[in-house]
Design a protein around this motif. Structure first.
Motif, PDB file in Angstrom:
ATOM      1  N   GLU A 266       2.016   6.910  -6.566  1.00 31.54           N
ATOM      2  CA  GLU A 266       1.033   7.884  -7.045  1.00 31.54           C
ATOM      3  C   GLU A 266       1.433   9.339  -6.487  1.00 31.54           C
ATOM      4  O   GLU A 266       1.095  10.385  -7.404  1.00 31.54           O
ATOM      5  CB  GLU A 266      -0.368   7.609  -6.320  1.00 31.54           C
ATOM      6  CG  GLU A 266      -1.024   6.420  -7.070  1.00 31.54           C
ATOM      7  CD  GLU A 266      -2.400   5.704  -6.103  1.00 31.54           C
ATOM      8  OE1 GLU A 266      -3.005   5.087  -6.732  1.00 31.54           O
ATOM      9  OE2 GLU A 266      -2.481   6.222  -5.153  1.00 31.54           O
TER      10      GLU A 266
ATOM     11  N   SER B  46       0.949  -1.240  -0.076  1.00 30.39           N
ATOM     12  CA  SER B  46      -0.070  -0.086   0.034  1.00 30.39           C
ATOM     13  C   SER B  46       0.846   1.314   0.081  1.00 30.39           C
ATOM     14  O   SER B  46       0.416   2.185  -0.702  1.00 30.39           O
ATOM     15  CB  SER B  46      -0.920  -0.192   1.227  1.00 30.39           C
ATOM     16  OG  SER B  46      -1.782  -1.113   1.041  1.00 30.39           O
TER      17      SER B  46
ATOM     18  N   PRO C 273      -5.867   6.656 -10.206  1.00 35.06           N
ATOM     19  CA  PRO C 273      -5.247   5.744  -9.209  1.00 35.06           C
ATOM     20  C   PRO C 273      -4.602   4.583 -10.012  1.00 35.06           C
ATOM     21  O   PRO C 273      -4.866   4.167 -11.586  1.00 35.06           O
ATOM     22  CB  PRO C 273      -6.284   5.003  -8.543  1.00 35.06           C
ATOM     23  CG  PRO C 273      -7.649   5.158  -9.250  1.00 35.06           C
ATOM     24  CD  PRO C 273      -7.477   6.426 -10.080  1.00 35.06           C
TER      25      PRO C 273
ATOM     26  N   ARG D 148       2.282   1.936  -3.416  1.00 32.10           N
ATOM     27  CA  ARG D 148       1.250   2.566  -4.398  1.00 32.10           C
ATOM     28  C   ARG D 148       1.169   3.874  -4.086  1.00 32.10           C
ATOM     29  O   ARG D 148       1.194   4.771  -4.965  1.00 32.10           O
ATOM     30  CB  ARG D 148      -0.180   1.769  -4.178  1.00 32.10           C
ATOM     31  CG  ARG D 148      -0.873   2.373  -5.049  1.00 32.10           C
ATOM     32  CD  ARG D 148      -2.436   1.889  -4.870  1.00 32.10           C
ATOM     33  NE  ARG D 148      -2.833   2.385  -3.720  1.00 32.10           N
ATOM     34  CZ  ARG D 148      -3.110   1.597  -2.764  1.00 32.10           C
ATOM     35  NH1 ARG D 148      -3.039   0.303  -2.424  1.00 32.10           N
ATOM     36  NH2 ARG D 148      -3.651   2.367  -1.460  1.00 32.10           N
ATOM     37  N   ARG D 149       0.906   4.234  -2.791  1.00 34.54           N
ATOM     38  CA  ARG D 149       0.653   5.701  -2.331  1.00 34.54           C
ATOM     39  C   ARG D 149       1.824   6.592  -2.732  1.00 34.54           C
ATOM     40  O   ARG D 149       2.057   7.693  -3.272  1.00 34.54           O
ATOM     41  CB  ARG D 149       0.670   5.817  -0.874  1.00 34.54           C
ATOM     42  CG  ARG D 149      -0.718   5.244  -0.252  1.00 34.54           C
ATOM     43  CD  ARG D 149      -0.816   5.774   0.947  1.00 34.54           C
ATOM     44  NE  ARG D 149       0.073   5.387   2.060  1.00 34.54           N
ATOM     45  CZ  ARG D 149      -0.053   4.282   2.653  1.00 34.54           C
ATOM     46  NH1 ARG D 149      -0.921   3.345   2.393  1.00 34.54           N
ATOM     47  NH2 ARG D 149       1.016   4.072   3.346  1.00 34.54           N
ATOM     48  N   GLU D 150       3.422   6.006  -2.724  1.00 33.24           N
ATOM     49  CA  GLU D 150       4.329   6.957  -3.051  1.00 33.24           C
ATOM     50  C   GLU D 150       4.602   7.132  -4.339  1.00 33.24           C
ATOM     51  O   GLU D 150       4.762   8.150  -4.802  1.00 33.24           O
ATOM     52  CB  GLU D 150       5.570   6.147  -2.273  1.00 33.24           C
ATOM     53  CG  GLU D 150       5.684   6.328  -0.704  1.00 33.24           C
ATOM     54  CD  GLU D 150       6.977   5.787  -0.342  1.00 33.24           C
ATOM     55  OE1 GLU D 150       7.336   6.095   0.898  1.00 33.24           O
ATOM     56  OE2 GLU D 150       7.603   4.979  -1.095  1.00 33.24           O
TER      57      GLU D 150
ATOM     58  N   THR E 226       0.177  -2.256  -8.208  1.00 35.59           N
ATOM     59  CA  THR E 226       0.836  -2.155  -6.745  1.00 35.59           C
ATOM     60  C   THR E 226       1.499  -3.461  -6.436  1.00 35.59           C
ATOM     61  O   THR E 226       2.667  -3.472  -5.744  1.00 35.59           O
ATOM     62  CB  THR E 226      -0.750  -2.282  -5.905  1.00 35.59           C
ATOM     63  OG1 THR E 226      -1.563  -1.066  -6.248  1.00 35.59           O
ATOM     64  CG2 THR E 226      -0.535  -2.216  -4.395  1.00 35.59           C
TER      65      THR E 226
END
Length: 550
Positions: free
Chosen positions: A82, A75, A237, A78-80, A243
């Protein structure tokens, strides 16, 4: 005897394997420190390596990562990622927004200078005739501003209305001895096409003003729309398959005890090309839009450029008024022939002599040369920026895999290849969704493109067509170009998407860091610390057999 030989073999070979594979489990201190630095709790994090059958993404060897850690790191990856895509988009938006604001500020300044020049010169030349009818000129500039900002204004109708109102006021002023009603003025207006009281100026100005304004408005709208496309696409996203690929690329090396080993560059590029495959499909229409904007930008150079048109507007209007006044007697007599004699108002005064004796208005714009030079500089700057950003969408994956993130050429044979430290052999995929059919790192259904991005591709096509029309001098309507983009530039760059700082086209992967690479702990033995060596089992069996024989 066979068992004895096996026993002796294991006895003598255990020290050899022990150099790489200690019977003692390898410490997870490096991973614990890394995990803690990322803001996660150390509860449940192993102190030493454990068996990795539970892993769903990383290679299933001995590991320092639990299932929960693998999920959390996935997770976070993926956040980094994005975040980096959004940051790159913000940098591009900021560049577009800066160009938009610079151009709009200059354009509105030109309009203000033109209007002020007209007011100053006409007030001196025409006195009360101008002040009593100043609203006609104010409305002209007001409507031109509204058109430029994207309002639903027909510029040709605005100009036609201006000349019609101006004719009414001048005709009345020249014939104060008559009572002239609306019906009579309608008849006067019908004669303008054949009598042409203002000469060729209205027709000539209509052509020049509309071409200049169409080019200016379409150009700034192109900047607005392109910025809005970047904003929306940057918020798309990343997929679940992406991911997983990012986890394997970024954090599986930590789980495998290779936290300081950077991913192979081609490996990183394949992952990013797969993750950003839909975004890369913007490339063709994005380039078409930039090309169209560069063409329209050329309209801002030369004698028909917007600054020259605006600077000359007061002079040309003054020339038109002078033409009518010089031919007022001929025009009036022909109107009387066509429309009949109007009713006398009981006075024999006329304003024609007063307005004529004042002479021709002089509307000099002393700063026109500086204004033209400033516009030339603005056009040069914006065209350079547009050329720089032409390949943005296909360059983005490579930019995200800079030397800060991926291994350099000197480490191609000792980088993280997704399984271990070594070379990465698969070839690098092409750009776009269709090219990812054989991507070894990211599973993609190329038959299911992202609909948000497809919508933005269509917006680029629409804007490009309108720019082409504008280049040919054809007026265009922008009201439906985007869901929430207005002609005033709202939506160009939302506050939360417009960071302060230097403008960059290709994202700077120095910030934020995609992930950290702690220095290797040379004191930690590299190997399968807690793995049970086959000879250990064989040794125990041999000893048991010998004891039983006794």
């Amino acid at each position: 005897m066979d068992i004895l030989w096996a026993f002796l073999l294991c006895v003598f070979t255990v020290p050899v394997f022990g150099d790489k594979v200690s019977s003692k489990a390898r410490s997870c201190s490096d991973v614990r420190q890394f995990y803690s630095d990322k803001g996660f709790s150390l509860t449940g994090v192993p102190q030493s390596e454990i068996s990795g059958e539970h892993l769903r993404i990383c290679p299933q060897g001995y590991t320092c990562c639990t299932s929960e850690m693998e999920e959390e790191l996935s997770s976070m990856g993926r956040r980094e990622a994005e975040g980096l895509v959004k940051e790159a988009g913000r940098a591009l938006q900021l560049s577009l927004s800066t160009q938009y604001k610079s151009f709009e500020g200059h354009f509105l300044d030109m309009m203000n200078r033109s209007e002020n020049s007209l007011q100053d010169s006409f007030r001196v030349t025409y006195g009360s005739l101008y002040t009593q009818n100043a609203r006609v000129f104010y409305d002209l500039y007001s409507e031109m501003r509204r058109y430029y900002r994207g309002s639903s204004v027909n510029l040709e109708e605005v100009l036609n209305e201006f000349w019609a109102r101006l004719l009414e006021r001048l005709f009345k002023a020249a014939n104060l001895q008559y009572t002239i009603g609306d019906e009579y003025l309608e008849c006067v207006a019908k004669q303008t096409e054949t009598l042409r009281p203002f000469g060729d100026t209205p027709r000539d100005l209509k052509l020049k003003v509309t071409h200049a304004f169409v080019a200016a408005r379409s150009f700034v709208q192109g900047l607005v729309i392109s910025g809005e496309v970047v904003r929306k696409v940057s918020l798309v996203p990343l997929s679940q398959e992406c991911t997983r690929a990012l986890m394997k690329l970024l954090y599986c090396p930590h789980c495998r005890g290779m936290g300081s080993t950077k991913p192979c560059n081609n490996y990183c590029r394949n992952v990013m090309k797969g993750c950003l495959a839909n975004q890369a499909d913007l490339d063709t229409e994005w380039r078409n839009l930039v090309d169209a904007m560069l063409q329209v930008a050329e309209r801002f150079r030369g004698p028909s450029s917007v600054d020259m048109v605006m600077a000359s507007l007061p002079i040309r209007i003054g020339e038109a008024i002078q033409t009518m006044q010089e031919n007022a007697h001929v025009f009036t007599s022909k109107v009387f022939q066509a429309c009949g004699d109007p009713i006398m108002a009981g006075t024999h005064s006329s304003g024609a002599e007063e307005t004529r004796k004042r002479g021709k208005p002089i509307a000099e714009d002393k700063g026109s040369a500086a204004t033209a030079a400033r516009l030339e500089k603005l056009v040069s700057n914006v065209t350079a920026k547009l050329r720089d950003m032409q390949a943005y969408w296909v360059q983005l994956p490579t930019a995200l895999c800079s030397d800060r993130v991926a291994a350099g050429p000197a480490n191609e044979d000792k980088c993280w290849n997704g399984m271990t430290r070594g070379s990465y052999l698969p070839e690098v995929m092409g750009d776009g969704l269709a090219s990812q059919i054989n991507n070894p790192e990211v599973e993609i259904d190329i038959t299911k493109p992202d609909m948000t991005i497809r919508q933005q591709i269509m917006q680029l096509k629409i804007m490009t067509n309108r720019l082409k029309n504008a280049f040919n001098g054809n007026d265009v309507d922008f009201q439906d170009t985007s869901d929430d983009v207005s002609g005033s530039g709202s939506g160009m760059c939302a506050d939360e998407l417009c960071p302060r700082g230097p403008r960059v086209i290709i994202p700077n992967t120095d910030r934020p860091k995609l992930y950290a690479y702690p220095p290797e702990n040379e004191k930690v033995t590299r190997g399968m610390g807690s793995q049970t060596h086959p000879c250990n089992t064989l040794l125990l069996l041999s000893l048991a057999v010998l004891l039983l024989r006794r």
